[in-house]
Design a protein around this motif. Sequence first.
Motif, PDB file in Angstrom:
ATOM      1  N   TYR A  68       0.823  -1.219   0.000  1.00 14.08           N
ATOM      2  CA  TYR A  68       0.000   0.000   0.000  1.00 14.08           C
ATOM      3  C   TYR A  68       0.851   1.260   0.000  1.00 14.08           C
ATOM      4  CZ  TYR A  68      -3.338   3.507   1.699  1.00 14.08           C
ATOM      5  OH  TYR A  68      -4.100   4.650   1.858  1.00 14.08           O
ATOM      6  N   TRP A  69       1.824   1.359   0.903  1.00 15.17           N
ATOM      7  CA  TRP A  69       2.585   2.596   1.043  1.00 15.17           C
ATOM      8  C   TRP A  69       3.556   2.806  -0.111  1.00 15.17           C
ATOM      9  CZ3 TRP A  69       0.485   6.021   3.864  1.00 15.17           C
ATOM     10  CH2 TRP A  69      -0.249   5.656   4.994  1.00 15.17           C
ATOM     11  N   VAL A  70       4.143   1.736  -0.599  1.00 12.12           N
ATOM     12  CA  VAL A  70       5.007   1.844  -1.772  1.00 12.12           C
ATOM     13  C   VAL A  70       4.188   2.316  -2.970  1.00 12.12           C
ATOM     14  CG1 VAL A  70       6.402   0.547  -3.439  1.00 12.12           C
ATOM     15  CG2 VAL A  70       6.654   0.103  -0.990  1.00 12.12           C
ATOM     16  N   LEU A  71       2.989   1.733  -3.126  1.00 12.25           N
ATOM     17  CA  LEU A  71       2.110   2.099  -4.242  1.00 12.25           C
ATOM     18  C   LEU A  71       1.707   3.564  -4.171  1.00 12.25           C
ATOM     19  CD1 LEU A  71       0.538   0.890  -6.688  1.00 12.25           C
ATOM     20  CD2 LEU A  71      -1.401   0.616  -5.128  1.00 12.25           C
ATOM     21  N   ILE A  72       1.297   4.009  -2.989  1.00 13.40           N
ATOM     22  CA  ILE A  72       0.893   5.410  -2.795  1.00 13.40           C
ATOM     23  C   ILE A  72       2.029   6.359  -3.165  1.00 13.40           C
ATOM     24  CG2 ILE A  72       0.395   7.169  -1.040  1.00 13.40           C
ATOM     25  CD1 ILE A  72      -2.076   5.675  -1.564  1.00 13.40           C
ATOM     26  N   THR A  73       3.206   6.089  -2.619  1.00  9.70           N
ATOM     27  CA  THR A  73       4.371   6.947  -2.873  1.00  9.70           C
ATOM     28  C   THR A  73       4.726   6.973  -4.355  1.00  9.70           C
ATOM     29  OG1 THR A  73       5.238   6.435  -0.674  1.00  9.70           O
ATOM     30  CG2 THR A  73       6.785   7.367  -2.281  1.00  9.70           C
ATOM     31  N   LEU A  74       4.736   5.806  -4.965  1.00 11.25           N
ATOM     32  CA  LEU A  74       5.110   5.675  -6.366  1.00 11.25           C
ATOM     33  C   LEU A  74       4.135   6.408  -7.283  1.00 11.25           C
ATOM     34  CD1 LEU A  74       7.399   3.979  -7.815  1.00 11.25           C
ATOM     35  CD2 LEU A  74       5.557   2.403  -8.432  1.00 11.25           C
ATOM     36  N   LEU A  75       2.836   6.231  -7.033  1.00 13.95           N
ATOM     37  CA  LEU A  75       1.839   6.819  -7.925  1.00 13.95           C
ATOM     38  C   LEU A  75       1.698   8.330  -7.734  1.00 13.95           C
ATOM     39  CD1 LEU A  75      -0.946   4.071  -8.052  1.00 13.95           C
ATOM     40  CD2 LEU A  75       1.017   4.434  -9.545  1.00 13.95           C
ATOM     41  N   ILE A  76       1.890   8.809  -6.509  1.00 18.78           N
ATOM     42  CA  ILE A  76       1.901  10.267  -6.311  1.00 18.78           C
ATOM     43  C   ILE A  76       3.078  10.870  -7.076  1.00 18.78           C
ATOM     44  CG2 ILE A  76       2.315  12.122  -4.637  1.00 18.78           C
ATOM     45  CD1 ILE A  76       0.677  10.566  -2.614  1.00 18.78           C
ATOM     46  N   THR A  77       4.234  10.214  -6.993  1.00 22.84           N
ATOM     47  CA  THR A  77       5.412  10.687  -7.731  1.00 22.84           C
ATOM     48  C   THR A  77       5.155  10.686  -9.232  1.00 22.84           C
ATOM     49  OG1 THR A  77       6.862   9.786  -6.007  1.00 22.84           O
ATOM     50  CG2 THR A  77       7.872  10.308  -8.135  1.00 22.84           C
ATOM     51  N   ALA A  78       4.524   9.622  -9.730  1.00 22.64           N
ATOM     52  CA  ALA A  78       4.209   9.534 -11.158  1.00 22.64           C
ATOM     53  C   ALA A  78       3.246  10.633 -11.579  1.00 22.64           C
ATOM     54  CB  ALA A  78       3.604   8.165 -11.474  1.00 22.64           C
ATOM     55  N   ALA A  79       2.218  10.887 -10.750  1.00 21.16           N
ATOM     56  CA  ALA A  79       1.225  11.907 -11.074  1.00 21.16           C
ATOM     57  C   ALA A  79       1.821  13.311 -11.056  1.00 21.16           C
ATOM     58  CB  ALA A  79       0.047  11.821 -10.095  1.00 21.16           C
ATOM     59  N   VAL A  80       2.689  13.581 -10.075  1.00 20.05           N
ATOM     60  CA  VAL A  80       3.322  14.908  -9.965  1.00 20.05           C
ATOM     61  C   VAL A  80       4.294  15.145 -11.118  1.00 20.05           C
ATOM     62  CG1 VAL A  80       4.930  16.311  -8.606  1.00 20.05           C
ATOM     63  CG2 VAL A  80       3.039  15.129  -7.469  1.00 20.05           C
ATOM     64  N   THR A  81       5.161  14.165 -11.386  1.00 15.83           N
ATOM     65  CA  THR A  81       6.153  14.343 -12.455  1.00 15.83           C
ATOM     66  C   THR A  81       5.509  14.341 -13.833  1.00 15.83           C
ATOM     67  OG1 THR A  81       6.611  11.942 -12.392  1.00 15.83           O
ATOM     68  CG2 THR A  81       8.074  13.392 -11.129  1.00 15.83           C
ATOM     69  N   GLY A  82       4.450  13.544 -14.003  1.00 16.64           N
ATOM     70  CA  GLY A  82       3.728  13.543 -15.276  1.00 16.64           C
ATOM     71  C   GLY A  82       3.110  14.902 -15.560  1.00 16.64           C
ATOM     72  N   ASN A  83       2.433  15.454 -14.565  1.00 16.39           N
ATOM     73  CA  ASN A  83       1.835  16.785 -14.723  1.00 16.39           C
ATOM     74  C   ASN A  83       2.898  17.851 -14.985  1.00 16.39           C
ATOM     75  OD1 ASN A  83      -0.883  16.179 -14.490  1.00 16.39           O
ATOM     76  ND2 ASN A  83      -1.231  17.624 -12.817  1.00 16.39           N
ATOM     77  N   THR A  84       4.041  17.721 -14.316  1.00 16.03           N
ATOM     78  CA  THR A  84       5.120  18.693 -14.497  1.00 16.03           C
ATOM     79  C   THR A  84       5.632  18.670 -15.931  1.00 16.03           C
ATOM     80  OG1 THR A  84       5.785  18.482 -12.172  1.00 16.03           O
ATOM     81  CG2 THR A  84       7.405  19.411 -13.700  1.00 16.03           C
ATOM     82  N   LEU A  85       5.849  17.480 -16.478  1.00 17.06           N
ATOM     83  CA  LEU A  85       6.275  17.368 -17.881  1.00 17.06           C
ATOM     84  C   LEU A  85       5.248  17.998 -18.807  1.00 17.06           C
ATOM     85  CD1 LEU A  85       8.073  16.253 -20.157  1.00 17.06           C
ATOM     86  CD2 LEU A  85       6.750  14.120 -20.009  1.00 17.06           C
ATOM     87  N   ASN A  86       3.973  17.722 -18.551  1.00 21.04           N
ATOM     88  CA  ASN A  86       2.887  18.258 -19.371  1.00 21.04           C
ATOM     89  C   ASN A  86       2.864  19.784 -19.316  1.00 21.04           C
ATOM     90  OD1 ASN A  86       0.683  18.042 -21.073  1.00 21.04           O
ATOM     91  ND2 ASN A  86      -0.435  16.650 -19.737  1.00 21.04           N
ATOM     92  N   TYR A  87       3.073  20.332 -18.119  1.00 16.70           N
ATOM     93  CA  TYR A  87       3.138  21.785 -17.924  1.00 16.70           C
ATOM     94  C   TYR A  87       4.283  22.382 -18.737  1.00 16.70           C
ATOM     95  CZ  TYR A  87       4.139  26.193 -15.476  1.00 16.70           C
ATOM     96  OH  TYR A  87       4.403  27.508 -15.175  1.00 16.70           O
TER      97      TYR A  87
END
Length: 214
Positions: A68-87
């Motif tokens: 659970y915690w690895v998944l949460i950390t990993l997916l938040i990182t993916a969502a933040v970095t993905g949005n940053t690239l898009n920006y």
Amino acid sequence: MDLMQFFDMILHVDKTLGVLLAKYGVYVYAVLFAIVFCETGLVVLFFFPGDTLLFIAGAACVSGQLDYWVLITLLITAAVTGNTLNYWIGEAIGQRVFTHNYRWINKDAMRRTHDFFEKHGGKTIILARFVPVVRTFAPFVAGVSDMTHARFQLYNFAGAAIWVISLVTAGFFFGNLPIVRDNLTLIVLLGVSAAIVPLALGGLWKVSRKMLSR
């Protein structure tokens, strides 16, 4: 397994996550990271699964297939970095997106997201997390609209954390219930509607107030 089969499994991850886990084990973390990163970071991949992926992944944590915690950390990182690239892509292209014919951009989705952004400002970055398609185009429009990087990242991280934690946690507690598992598509649609309807009602209220004040 060829590339097309793997791509099809990704698009239907709500039904194939178990197969992916059995076949690739811990490497599925990298697959999930890539899906969320691409769905939020590249406007051409707006059709990648988002909400269903988080929900189903949360359900897989119950059996210990994912942490659970690895998944949460990993997916938040993916969502933040993905949005940053898009920006950054939106910032680099700028206002040319409205005057040039970029074949890789869905103009209708772009205009809908731009209108959404104009109405709701910075909080669009948070609200859009729960609205498919708009979720992918919102950071791009933020870059085009010259939102400052610091302000964007504030909304970006908040939206990513709320989106990932709420859906993964919902999947953890409810994803393995037969009635939920068998009606997942309907439940996701209802969830999307719950996110959109209050915004639509708020927009109608503002319009009606302007009309009555004339």
